[in-house]
Write an enzyme that holds these catalytic residues in place. Sequence first.
Site, PDB file in Angstrom:
ATOM      1  N   SER A 282      43.237   1.357  26.805  1.00 29.54           N
ATOM      2  CA  SER A 282      44.412   1.607  25.927  1.00 29.54           C
ATOM      3  C   SER A 282      45.159   2.870  26.813  1.00 29.54           C
ATOM      4  O   SER A 282      44.555   3.938  26.803  1.00 29.54           O
ATOM      5  CB  SER A 282      44.095   2.175  24.476  1.00 29.54           C
ATOM      6  OG  SER A 282      45.161   3.002  23.956  1.00 29.54           O
TER       7      SER A 282
ATOM      8  N   GLY B  34      40.576   8.839  20.382  1.00 29.69           N
ATOM      9  CA  GLY B  34      39.665   9.865  20.537  1.00 29.69           C
ATOM     10  C   GLY B  34      38.864   9.894  19.154  1.00 29.69           C
ATOM     11  O   GLY B  34      38.235  11.039  18.877  1.00 29.69           O
TER      12      GLY B  34
ATOM     13  N   ASP C 231      49.714   0.959  22.691  1.00 31.54           N
ATOM     14  CA  ASP C 231      49.869   1.250  21.356  1.00 31.54           C
ATOM     15  C   ASP C 231      51.058   1.578  20.892  1.00 31.54           C
ATOM     16  O   ASP C 231      51.459   2.791  21.506  1.00 31.54           O
ATOM     17  CB  ASP C 231      48.548   2.318  21.062  1.00 31.54           C
ATOM     18  CG  ASP C 231      47.296   1.719  21.043  1.00 31.54           C
ATOM     19  OD1 ASP C 231      47.247   0.863  20.038  1.00 31.54           O
ATOM     20  OD2 ASP C 231      46.543   2.134  21.805  1.00 31.54           O
TER      21      ASP C 231
ATOM     22  N   GLY D 284      40.288   3.618  24.880  1.00 32.94           N
ATOM     23  CA  GLY D 284      41.341   4.530  25.316  1.00 32.94           C
ATOM     24  C   GLY D 284      40.604   5.813  25.960  1.00 32.94           C
ATOM     25  O   GLY D 284      40.455   5.954  27.317  1.00 32.94           O
ATOM     26  N   SER D 285      40.210   6.752  25.311  1.00 35.82           N
ATOM     27  CA  SER D 285      39.453   7.810  25.701  1.00 35.82           C
ATOM     28  C   SER D 285      38.252   7.866  26.579  1.00 35.82           C
ATOM     29  O   SER D 285      38.085   8.455  27.526  1.00 35.82           O
ATOM     30  CB  SER D 285      39.370   8.943  24.560  1.00 35.82           C
ATOM     31  OG  SER D 285      38.507   8.357  23.512  1.00 35.82           O
TER      32      SER D 285
ATOM     33  N   MET E 269      39.914  -3.001  13.537  1.00 36.90           N
ATOM     34  CA  MET E 269      39.951  -1.542  13.830  1.00 36.90           C
ATOM     35  C   MET E 269      38.666  -0.851  13.513  1.00 36.90           C
ATOM     36  O   MET E 269      38.082  -1.163  12.372  1.00 36.90           O
ATOM     37  CB  MET E 269      41.173  -0.835  13.098  1.00 36.90           C
ATOM     38  CG  MET E 269      42.707  -1.057  13.340  1.00 36.90           C
ATOM     39  SD  MET E 269      43.113  -0.889  15.110  1.00 36.90           S
ATOM     40  CE  MET E 269      42.971   0.779  15.081  1.00 36.90           C
TER      41      MET E 269
ATOM     42  N   HIS F  82      46.237  -2.590  27.104  1.00 35.91           N
ATOM     43  CA  HIS F  82      46.461  -2.411  25.551  1.00 35.91           C
ATOM     44  C   HIS F  82      47.423  -1.306  25.517  1.00 35.91           C
ATOM     45  O   HIS F  82      47.376  -0.087  25.581  1.00 35.91           O
ATOM     46  CB  HIS F  82      45.113  -2.135  24.833  1.00 35.91           C
ATOM     47  CG  HIS F  82      45.228  -1.838  23.365  1.00 35.91           C
ATOM     48  ND1 HIS F  82      45.341  -2.936  22.499  1.00 35.91           N
ATOM     49  CD2 HIS F  82      45.382  -0.909  22.481  1.00 35.91           C
ATOM     50  CE1 HIS F  82      45.061  -2.713  21.232  1.00 35.91           C
ATOM     51  NE2 HIS F  82      45.271  -1.409  21.111  1.00 35.91           N
TER      52      HIS F  82
ATOM     53  N   MET G 125      53.416   3.214  17.876  1.00 26.72           N
ATOM     54  CA  MET G 125      53.279   3.809  16.733  1.00 26.72           C
ATOM     55  C   MET G 125      54.889   4.645  16.268  1.00 26.72           C
ATOM     56  O   MET G 125      55.426   4.924  17.247  1.00 26.72           O
ATOM     57  CB  MET G 125      52.140   5.044  16.686  1.00 26.72           C
ATOM     58  CG  MET G 125      50.863   4.889  17.181  1.00 26.72           C
ATOM     59  SD  MET G 125      49.731   5.974  17.329  1.00 26.72           S
ATOM     60  CE  MET G 125      48.452   5.493  17.810  1.00 26.72           C
TER      61      MET G 125
ATOM     62  N   GLY H 138      46.284   5.443  14.502  1.00 28.31           N
ATOM     63  CA  GLY H 138      47.172   6.597  14.613  1.00 28.31           C
ATOM     64  C   GLY H 138      46.850   7.498  15.793  1.00 28.31           C
ATOM     65  O   GLY H 138      47.693   8.174  16.256  1.00 28.31           O
ATOM     66  N   PHE H 139      45.559   7.607  16.082  1.00 30.55           N
ATOM     67  CA  PHE H 139      45.260   8.511  17.133  1.00 30.55           C
ATOM     68  C   PHE H 139      44.123   7.940  17.941  1.00 30.55           C
ATOM     69  O   PHE H 139      43.152   7.085  17.220  1.00 30.55           O
ATOM     70  CB  PHE H 139      44.678   9.744  16.600  1.00 30.55           C
ATOM     71  CG  PHE H 139      45.741  10.418  15.498  1.00 30.55           C
ATOM     72  CD1 PHE H 139      46.606  11.213  15.991  1.00 30.55           C
ATOM     73  CD2 PHE H 139      45.466  10.084  14.364  1.00 30.55           C
ATOM     74  CE1 PHE H 139      47.566  11.700  15.419  1.00 30.55           C
ATOM     75  CE2 PHE H 139      46.801  10.622  13.231  1.00 30.55           C
ATOM     76  CZ  PHE H 139      47.895  11.512  13.740  1.00 30.55           C
TER      77      PHE H 139
ATOM     78  N   HIS I 192      49.973  -3.527  20.677  1.00 25.75           N
ATOM     79  CA  HIS I 192      49.521  -3.440  19.094  1.00 25.75           C
ATOM     80  C   HIS I 192      50.428  -2.448  18.379  1.00 25.75           C
ATOM     81  O   HIS I 192      50.732  -1.468  18.401  1.00 25.75           O
ATOM     82  CB  HIS I 192      48.115  -2.429  19.361  1.00 25.75           C
ATOM     83  CG  HIS I 192      47.462  -1.914  18.154  1.00 25.75           C
ATOM     84  ND1 HIS I 192      46.453  -1.229  17.820  1.00 25.75           N
ATOM     85  CD2 HIS I 192      47.681  -2.453  16.903  1.00 25.75           C
ATOM     86  CE1 HIS I 192      45.991  -0.905  16.823  1.00 25.75           C
ATOM     87  NE2 HIS I 192      46.896  -1.724  15.865  1.00 25.75           N
TER      88      HIS I 192
ATOM     89  N   ASP J 125      38.885  -2.257  18.351  1.00 29.28           N
ATOM     90  CA  ASP J 125      39.844  -1.049  18.749  1.00 29.28           C
ATOM     91  C   ASP J 125      39.207   0.137  17.976  1.00 29.28           C
ATOM     92  O   ASP J 125      39.651   0.267  16.645  1.00 29.28           O
ATOM     93  CB  ASP J 125      41.327  -1.440  18.555  1.00 29.28           C
ATOM     94  CG  ASP J 125      42.172  -0.469  19.219  1.00 29.28           C
ATOM     95  OD1 ASP J 125      41.947   0.468  19.686  1.00 29.28           O
ATOM     96  OD2 ASP J 125      43.531  -0.684  18.757  1.00 29.28           O
ATOM     97  N   GLY J 126      38.981   1.128  18.820  1.00 26.95           N
ATOM     98  CA  GLY J 126      38.707   2.542  18.168  1.00 26.95           C
ATOM     99  C   GLY J 126      37.206   3.006  18.287  1.00 26.95           C
ATOM    100  O   GLY J 126      36.298   2.360  17.773  1.00 26.95           O
TER     101      GLY J 126
ATOM    102  N   MET K 162      51.784  -0.750  15.347  1.00 27.14           N
ATOM    103  CA  MET K 162      51.442   0.181  14.370  1.00 27.14           C
ATOM    104  C   MET K 162      52.709   0.636  13.560  1.00 27.14           C
ATOM    105  O   MET K 162      53.164   1.824  13.650  1.00 27.14           O
ATOM    106  CB  MET K 162      50.475   1.238  14.585  1.00 27.14           C
ATOM    107  CG  MET K 162      49.133   0.899  15.004  1.00 27.14           C
ATOM    108  SD  MET K 162      47.985   1.954  15.905  1.00 27.14           S
ATOM    109  CE  MET K 162      48.729   1.611  17.520  1.00 27.14           C
TER     110      MET K 162
HETATM  111  C1  DX5 Z   1      44.644   3.765  17.573  1.00 28.98           C
HETATM  112  C2  DX5 Z   1      44.565   2.898  18.777  1.00 28.98           C
HETATM  113  C3  DX5 Z   1      43.574   2.749  19.483  1.00 28.98           C
HETATM  114  C4  DX5 Z   1      43.278   3.865  20.327  1.00 28.98           C
HETATM  115  C5  DX5 Z   1      42.035   3.833  20.892  1.00 28.98           C
HETATM  116  O1  DX5 Z   1      45.341   3.961  16.479  1.00 28.98           O
HETATM  117  O2  DX5 Z   1      45.143   1.756  18.131  1.00 28.98           O
HETATM  118  O3  DX5 Z   1      43.951   1.850  20.545  1.00 28.98           O
HETATM  119  O4  DX5 Z   1      44.080   4.468  21.329  1.00 28.98           O
HETATM  120  O5  DX5 Z   1      41.456   5.073  21.247  1.00 28.98           O
HETATM  121  P1  DX5 Z   1      39.998   5.427  21.432  1.00 28.98           P
HETATM  122  O6  DX5 Z   1      39.330   4.397  22.407  1.00 28.98           O
HETATM  123  O7  DX5 Z   1      39.954   6.695  22.204  1.00 28.98           O
HETATM  124  O8  DX5 Z   1      39.456   5.376  20.108  1.00 28.98           O
HETATM  125 ZN    ZN Z   2      45.415  -0.056  19.565  1.00 29.37          ZN
END
Ligand code: DX5
Ligand code: ZN
Length: 226
Positions: free
Chosen positions: A9, A146, A36, A203-204, A138, A34, A38, A143-144, A67, A181-182, A69
């Site tokens: 991500s 990490g 994201d 992501g992180s 999910m 991926h 928002m 939303g975030f 994705h 995801d997450g 949101m």
């Molecule tokens: C959260 C996103 C995810 C997020 C995953 O709302 O949809 O794709 O970036 O990040 P990590 O892997 O850091 O949880």
């Molecule tokens: Zn995502």
Amino acid sequence: MPTYRIAPSILSADFARLGEEVRNVIAAGADIIHFDVMDNHYVPNLTIGPLVCQAIRPHVEVPIDVHLMIKPVDRIVPDFAKAGANIITFHPEASEHIDRTLQLIRDHGCKAGLVFNPGTPLHHLDHVMDKIDIILIMSVNPGFGGQSFIPGALKKIAEVRQRIDAYLAQNPEREILLEVDGGIKIDNIAAAAKAGADTFVAGSAIFGQPDYKTVIDAMRSELETA
Ligand code: DX5
Ligand code: ZN
């Protein structure tokens, strides 16, 4: 062994160097990018839109997985298709007419899918499996980046795996991906695979480390044990 796909991500990438970041993560073994989106309405954060998708497209030879949101969904779908998205997923709570939105995405030449928050029931799948190419579970509230993996997601992934397998037994020509995801890390990716996921957003865990290939290779070794 199923075909496993790792989908970094870019939410956790360095946005000032996004082209370089996506090239590097693909060179490190990413199967999918991926993306994201928002809107500070459906989720309490604001990120990137079609312009950024279009900007990275020439740097990305793997599929771009958008994705959404955002609420409402439909108005922006053609823009993302034009900007080079290959997969577009959305949250059922964010669309008044789920079947219509899935069809709209497919009519624009993209794979279509639904995203389930930790508290969203799976019954939204009941009448639309024929229009679904990917189901995203999910394992955090959206939303975030990490955040920590919510363990209850594993049971939900297993339930979706059963639904997909039952559907594919009747429709062997179809393909449906099961994405999670997450909070996916090296130490929980195998558990998500054992539950039935085949596509892993991180992501992180990836962009937070200096060497993307080391992380992706470690994730793949973990997947071999699943
Ligand atoms: C959260 C996103 C995810 C997020 C995953 O709302 O949809 O794709 O970036 O990040 P990590 O892997 O850091 O949880
Ligand atoms: Zn995502």
